[in-house]
Scaffold this active site. Structure first.
Site, mmCIF file in Angstrom:
data_model
loop_
_atom_site.group_PDB
_atom_site.id
_atom_site.type_symbol
_atom_site.label_atom_id
_atom_site.label_comp_id
_atom_site.label_asym_id
_atom_site.label_seq_id
_atom_site.Cartn_x
_atom_site.Cartn_y
_atom_site.Cartn_z
ATOM 1 N N ASP A 103 5.042 -93.290 -56.354
ATOM 2 C CA ASP A 103 4.565 -92.308 -57.336
ATOM 3 C C ASP A 103 3.422 -91.490 -56.728
ATOM 4 O O ASP A 103 2.653 -92.004 -55.903
ATOM 5 C CB ASP A 103 4.113 -92.992 -58.636
ATOM 6 C CG ASP A 103 2.985 -93.997 -58.443
ATOM 7 O OD1 ASP A 103 3.099 -94.859 -57.533
ATOM 8 O OD2 ASP A 103 1.975 -93.928 -59.174
ATOM 9 N N GLU A 167 1.321 -96.942 -59.241
ATOM 10 C CA GLU A 167 0.015 -97.232 -58.643
ATOM 11 C C GLU A 167 -1.037 -96.252 -59.135
ATOM 12 O O GLU A 167 -2.162 -96.636 -59.467
ATOM 13 C CB GLU A 167 0.112 -97.200 -57.116
ATOM 14 C CG GLU A 167 -1.072 -97.837 -56.395
ATOM 15 C CD GLU A 167 -2.291 -96.916 -56.208
ATOM 16 O OE1 GLU A 167 -3.392 -97.440 -55.974
ATOM 17 O OE2 GLU A 167 -2.143 -95.664 -56.310
#
Lengths: 421, 421
Positions: A103, A167
């Site tokens: 991400d 994250e």
């Protein structure tokens, strides 16, 4: 051993074009929060081609319970799969886990010279959102293993490659992988440390402070209580609190930073009209947490500072500011700088680069915190990207450092897992 | 004389139903800024029925030049006519100007018990936006003159009735009327003073302060400069500055107010994200100005305070906060409390109410500032509405005070202008 390492390093050198292309390709998937799926399919294909057993699943909120302080800037992970590949070793060696997050933060309002998703190669740099943070690291992890496999080497220990989601919004992907049982004898998180070796990462969490006042017309402002004036006292107290933390929370791996575990007030908003006494101010910020510090302890320290200054104010002591911990909380944590996994990286950095690595703590939170604290997996942070370009316009990773990171990681895997030719 | 006044007071008492109905009717026109036209047509009809010469025109920006410090929260007056009616006297008397503004502030988000435009009569109160501020005052002005006319009394001095626009956005309507030549030997502005007699009104103006910082990631916040921390120094300085003004700017008609000429910080906004060091904060507020104080002098005092604290800060002295005066600036001003127009109101308050009036300064700016400063028209502020309900939900005017204001104004006109029966 040298012979084997040289063979693998040569293989990586010969894969330079593929490494570049792979980073360019994965950068072109705009895998912002909620949109990670296509990039994950790409990683999954790479792992399957290398005969990894590939596990793909969407994390669930109950998996977060292993971290009692978990907070995320998202309330579900639907449509955001984790990808974990396992390559079983022959046995008799130590397992290694290579972790990266797929991400990326949004491209932002800033001026990019090119599309944020271009993957453009120019002057030895590959550009795009996530190039540094941290798709470059994910490709280094995979290509390191690929070079070992392509060299015909059989590892004794297992290799687990994780491409996690979540994250940037609090670390949900790695927590889910830990809950699902993915642990190892050692791990590398290839976040953008610029080839610095980081045995520890700081924690980071968000806070929101709501300061109440009492509305009135500005002409008779003395009938009200100005929430902005009251908030200014809280702000100055937090500045003092930060200065005190600099003295109290010294850490040998953060001596290079003037303020290692900052209390950053990021936003402020209050009042509705110039002619009204404002009755509410909301302050939001981010607090850094030392690797030696517990989340709860850090929270309490900040709360105590706010309550302390409020107790001295006649209005605030009766209308205590509300403190919320919201949105983001990533655990600090790490291993001793003499730990075997750190030594393995250090040795191979020297082997590849011919010089001593810089060993420091990261200036931000990483999934290493969770792996160390909740995964019982000794983890070091080491990756190719420059941290300064992360989250900014014109983010890039240098090809040269990408190559070096891949080499150091590959050699570390050989030492750590052991092998048969 | 007493006989004449008694006759007029009786006429007003007999007009009670009409007074109530008129206030209800005019409140039902939602005459917020830009939408004053229908309410003005209503006023115009009332004045024409009383045989006033009626002047209707849209103010222009060049008419504002008589006030060198003029600032408005609107950039034109198209579609927003002023209405002024003139009733010529027989000659040999002093002229009087009765001023009111027909524009009202927006109804706001607050919870009204009924429609803000209901004009509902309940328990002796007429409700609605503008009932107090200041359509009640406008009707009192007109009905006072109507009672005199209906009593068959011929005034010696001229009566000028002004229904202006633009007061809530900076006073453009009254400035335009002054530029057009409407002046008098004395004036009453029937703002909601709750029947207090106000020889002076304070000035008020808006400021905007922009404080710059330097952006950085919160993890390495020491590489940036936190604009919110810097702004907190400015806020605390402005609080000190206000406290100093309380001591320096004492005024005999503002002794009832703890902080008469407040420096109110109304809004604050800065930063974009908890994890970024904010590089800009914008503060907006309102500064009250003493009747004895010049606008420019007050502005300079505030600017000096901000510059003084900035000079002591290494960053701010190189990046001085920007101070803008914007949106709204209404002049302070007034007459001596012994002025003949004040005495005329005071005497007739005593005549009607049988008690001494409270004599104080207004807690807000009014068009009396401009009439006194730029119109050479000695002006007092006196009206029926309660100031506390102005700009709030459930604004109202009490019928009893509406009646009393009408009576006091009528008797004052008789004394001031002189008459023949």
């Amino acid at each position: 051993m040298d012979n084997v390492k040289q063979q693998v390093l040569k293989m990586i050198e010969n894969s330079k074009n593929e490494i570049i292309t792979r980073v360019q390709e994965i950068v072109r998937y705009p895998s912002v929060t909620g949109e990670e799926k296509d990039a994950q399919a790409y990683v999954s294909r790479m792992l399957k081609e290398l005969s990894f057993y590939v596990d793909i699943w969407e994390p669930t909120m109950d998996e977060m319970e292993i971290n009692p302080d978990f907070l995320a800037a998202r309330d579900h992970f639907d449509g955001s799969p984790n990808v974990v590949g396992v390559l079983k070793g022959k046995g008799g060696g130590k397992s290694i886990l290579l972790n990266g997050h797929v991400d990326v933060v949004p491209e932002g309002d800033n001026d990019w010279d090119d599309s944020p998703w271009s993957g453009k190669l120019e002057d030895g740099k590959i550009y795009g959102r996530g190039a540094s943070d941290m798709k470059g690291g994910i490709i280094a992890n995979i290509m390191a293993v690929k070079a070992i496999i392509a060299s015909g080497i059989k590892l004794k220990g297992d290799v687990i490659i994780e491409s996690v989601i979540g994250e940037e919004t609090g670390g949900g992907g790695t927590l889910s992988a830990i809950s699902r049982g993915y642990k190892a004898n050692g791990a590398i998180v290839s976040e953008p440390t610029d080839l610095q070796v980081c045995p520890v990462s700081m924690g980071a969490m968000w806070f929101r402070i709501t300061v109440k006042g009492l509305a009135a017309h500005a002409g008779t402002s003395y009938l009200g209580i100005n929430a902005i004036s009251k908030a200014s006292k809280i702000i100055q107290k937090l500045d003092e609190f930060e200065a005190r933390r600099v003295k109290l929370k010294k850490h040998e791996l953060y001596q290079h930073m003037a303020v290692p575990f900052a209390v950053n007030i990021g936003t402020i908003k209050g009042g509705v009209f110039p002619t009204s006494v404002p009755d509410e101010v909301i302050i939001e910020g981010r607090m850094g947490v030392s690797p030696d510090e517990e989340i709860r302890e850090a929270r309490k320290d900040l709360e105590d500072a706010v309550y302390e200054v409020s107790e001295k104010d006649n209005w605030l002591k009766e209308h205590m500011p509300k403190i919320e911990w919201y949105g983001f909380c990533i655990s600090s944590g790490g291993v001793d700088r003499d730990h075997a996994i750190v030594k393995a990286i250090n040795d191979n950095y020297k082997y590849v680069k011919g010089s001593e690595p810089v060993v420091v703590g990261t200036p931000w939170g990483t999934d290493a915190g969770a792996l160390n604290r909740y995964g019982n997996t000794p983890t070091v942070i080491f990756g190719p990207g420059p941290g300064e370009t992360a989250h900014k316009a014109n983010e890039y990773v240098e090809v040269e450092k990408l190559m070096e990171a891949t080499k150091v990681i590959a050699c570390t895997i050989l030492d750590w897992c052991g092998y048969e030719q």
